[in-house]
Design a protein around this motif. Structure first.
Motif, PDB file in Angstrom:
ATOM      1  N   TYR A  51      33.138   4.209 -24.760  1.00  0.00           N
ATOM      2  CA  TYR A  51      34.111   3.049 -25.160  1.00  0.00           C
ATOM      3  C   TYR A  51      35.149   3.191 -23.933  1.00  0.00           C
ATOM      4  O   TYR A  51      36.201   3.559 -24.040  1.00  0.00           O
ATOM      5  N   PRO A  52      34.710   2.332 -22.853  1.00  0.00           N
ATOM      6  CA  PRO A  52      35.715   2.508 -21.942  1.00  0.00           C
ATOM      7  C   PRO A  52      36.984   1.868 -22.022  1.00  0.00           C
ATOM      8  O   PRO A  52      37.387   0.613 -22.780  1.00  0.00           O
ATOM      9  N   VAL A  53      38.100   2.405 -21.509  1.00  0.00           N
ATOM     10  CA  VAL A  53      39.448   2.231 -21.651  1.00  0.00           C
ATOM     11  C   VAL A  53      39.878   1.304 -20.965  1.00  0.00           C
ATOM     12  O   VAL A  53      39.651   1.002 -19.646  1.00  0.00           O
ATOM     13  N   PRO A  54      40.392  -0.102 -21.480  1.00  0.00           N
ATOM     14  CA  PRO A  54      40.879  -1.047 -20.543  1.00  0.00           C
ATOM     15  C   PRO A  54      41.701  -0.527 -19.460  1.00  0.00           C
ATOM     16  O   PRO A  54      42.862   0.265 -20.078  1.00  0.00           O
ATOM     17  N   PRO A  55      42.026  -1.185 -18.458  1.00  0.00           N
ATOM     18  CA  PRO A  55      42.919  -0.692 -17.313  1.00  0.00           C
ATOM     19  C   PRO A  55      44.366  -0.928 -17.549  1.00  0.00           C
ATOM     20  O   PRO A  55      45.189   0.161 -17.137  1.00  0.00           O
ATOM     21  N   ASP A  56      44.772  -1.354 -18.560  1.00  0.00           N
ATOM     22  CA  ASP A  56      46.017  -1.887 -18.918  1.00  0.00           C
ATOM     23  C   ASP A  56      46.355  -0.974 -20.338  1.00  0.00           C
ATOM     24  O   ASP A  56      47.491  -1.359 -20.826  1.00  0.00           O
ATOM     25  N   GLY A  92      47.005   4.819 -27.630  1.00  0.00           N
ATOM     26  CA  GLY A  92      48.358   5.535 -27.733  1.00  0.00           C
ATOM     27  C   GLY A  92      49.065   5.668 -28.981  1.00  0.00           C
ATOM     28  O   GLY A  92      49.955   6.385 -29.293  1.00  0.00           O
ATOM     29  N   GLY A  93      48.072   5.549 -30.174  1.00  0.00           N
ATOM     30  CA  GLY A  93      48.693   5.450 -31.378  1.00  0.00           C
ATOM     31  C   GLY A  93      48.668   6.936 -32.030  1.00  0.00           C
ATOM     32  O   GLY A  93      49.479   7.202 -32.834  1.00  0.00           O
ATOM     33  N   TYR A  94      47.930   7.734 -31.404  1.00  0.00           N
ATOM     34  CA  TYR A  94      47.664   9.143 -31.698  1.00  0.00           C
ATOM     35  C   TYR A  94      48.941   9.978 -31.279  1.00  0.00           C
ATOM     36  O   TYR A  94      48.700  11.116 -30.394  1.00  0.00           O
ATOM     37  N   LEU A 267      40.438  -8.870 -27.071  1.00  0.00           N
ATOM     38  CA  LEU A 267      40.829 -10.183 -26.999  1.00  0.00           C
ATOM     39  C   LEU A 267      42.183 -10.344 -26.369  1.00  0.00           C
ATOM     40  O   LEU A 267      42.786  -9.318 -26.245  1.00  0.00           O
ATOM     41  N   PRO A 268      42.487 -11.567 -25.700  1.00  0.00           N
ATOM     42  CA  PRO A 268      43.513 -11.801 -24.961  1.00  0.00           C
ATOM     43  C   PRO A 268      44.964 -11.415 -26.028  1.00  0.00           C
ATOM     44  O   PRO A 268      44.890 -11.621 -27.043  1.00  0.00           O
ATOM     45  N   PRO A 269      45.918 -11.114 -25.250  1.00  0.00           N
ATOM     46  CA  PRO A 269      47.123 -10.633 -26.103  1.00  0.00           C
ATOM     47  C   PRO A 269      47.672 -11.925 -26.869  1.00  0.00           C
ATOM     48  O   PRO A 269      48.064 -11.932 -28.001  1.00  0.00           O
ATOM     49  N   GLU A 270      47.559 -13.081 -26.398  1.00  0.00           N
ATOM     50  CA  GLU A 270      48.047 -14.380 -26.991  1.00  0.00           C
ATOM     51  C   GLU A 270      47.184 -14.462 -28.492  1.00  0.00           C
ATOM     52  O   GLU A 270      47.653 -14.830 -29.478  1.00  0.00           O
ATOM     53  N   THR A 271      45.880 -14.085 -28.445  1.00  0.00           N
ATOM     54  CA  THR A 271      44.961 -14.431 -29.509  1.00  0.00           C
ATOM     55  C   THR A 271      45.418 -13.431 -30.621  1.00  0.00           C
ATOM     56  O   THR A 271      45.495 -13.660 -31.574  1.00  0.00           O
ATOM     57  N   LYS A 272      45.581 -12.172 -30.214  1.00  0.00           N
ATOM     58  CA  LYS A 272      46.034 -10.964 -31.108  1.00  0.00           C
ATOM     59  C   LYS A 272      47.578 -11.366 -31.605  1.00  0.00           C
ATOM     60  O   LYS A 272      47.779 -11.358 -32.805  1.00  0.00           O
TER      61      LYS A 272
END
Length: 329
Positions: A51-56, A92-94, A267-272
């Protein structure tokens, strides 16, 4: 701060509690002092290197948390330090502290524990976006939910019931089927007993279901199409049964079926943000009234994160698994 780390992909034993820098809130962000974090299948996939981590995104595991606001970045007016919150996070949740886009953060309703709240954002946003916003489930309709005893499945049953919709579920084993009935499924099918299409069609009087919420894919795909009603909507959210299948497409034409699919993290941040706003408007009042609750199967201290992942992979749980981080009020 303490944070769960792994140096190479592998099994649950590669996970350990190390250290990481405490994140800093940027503009439009908050930092949460985490009390609890949900454990989800994408976390397992990331640990396995699939599950590749998105660059951001943060490379630290964990996509949903509950805790207290520790820092507020510029431009944020919806929250202040000390607020009790739950959030969908971009990794970053853990960890003891986690950064979140303020638009993806929701206030914790009265009466909800930090552990329950940590099991809410990822499943609730997945179900709301796919089952309601995209597949358009509404009062009086029938939905077929696969994996009904999982975190997403059990929440989807309860959310469908809150709409006045009827839920049919599949899960493997009589005990899991009984759990789904207890959660609110009108028909809970033990899929390990064999075919389930005839049961669905018999229950619906030959009409079929209006919506399918499918986390299996694979050879379930053809069977789903076979038991859908005219103008039915099929929402695909995972591929636990495989990405390829031989499918009879004739029902798509004859019954005017619609197929949609998505995964939450890209999903785009705006959609979330739009999904979170909808949950605040439509679902948090139900949570406050106690009519809807995430079902928590077990909690694990952050030091036992490997055991939490092992339990998820064994697939014998009912509902959500949650990590506790430090003292949980």
């Amino acid at each position: 701060m303490r944070a769960v780390r792994f140096d190479v992909p592998g099994g649950p034993d590669v996970l350990y509690v190390g250290t990481a820098d405490i994140p800093v809130a940027g503009r439009g962000e908050i930092v949460i002092k985490v009390s609890a974090a949900g454990v989800n299948r994408p976390d397992v996939s990331q640990r396995l290197g699939r599950y590749p981590v998105p660059p951001d995104a943060s490379p630290i595991l964990g996509l949903e948390v509950a805790g207290v606001v520790a820092e507020v970045g510029g431009g944020v007016q919806t929250f202040k330090p000390g607020d009790r919150v739950m959030a969908l996070v971009h990794g970053g949740g853990y960890a003891e502290f986690c950064r979140a886009d303020a638009r993806h953060v929701m206030p914790m309703p009265d009466g909800l524990s930090f552990v329950e709240a940590a099991g809410f954002p990822e499943v609730a946003m997945t179900v709301e976006f796919n089952m309601l916003m995209r597949a358009g489930l509404k009062e009086g309709e029938t939905v077929l939910i696969h994996g009904g005893s999982s975190g997403i499945g059990s929440y989807a049953i309860a959310r469908a019931s809150s709409l006045g919709a009827t839920a049919i579920t599949t899960s493997r084993g009589a005990e899991k089927a009984a759990f789904c009935r207890h959660t609110g499924a009108a028909l809970a099918i033990d899929s390990s007993a064999g075919e389930w299409v005839d049961e669905v069609m018999d229950f619906t009087g030959g009409r079929g279901v209006d919506v399918v919420l499918d986390m299996v894919g694979g050879d379930y795909t053809d069977r789903n199409l076979a038991c859908m009603a005219v103008d039915g909507r099929y929402a695909l959210i995972s591929l636990q049964g495989g990405a390829k299948a031989a499918v009879n497409l004739e029902p798509v034409l004859r019954r005017r079926l619609t197929l949609v699919g998505s995964t939450l993290r890209p999903l785009p941040p705006e959609t979330k943000a739009a999904i979170a706003a909808r949950l605040v408007r439509d679902v948090l009042p139900i949570l406050s009234e106690g009519r809807l609750r995430p079902h928590i199967h077990a909690t694990f201290d952050i030091e036992d994160v490997g055991e939490a992942h092992r339990t998820l992979e064994q697939n014998d749980h009912f509902g959500k698994l949650v990590l506790t981080i430090g003292d949980v009020p």
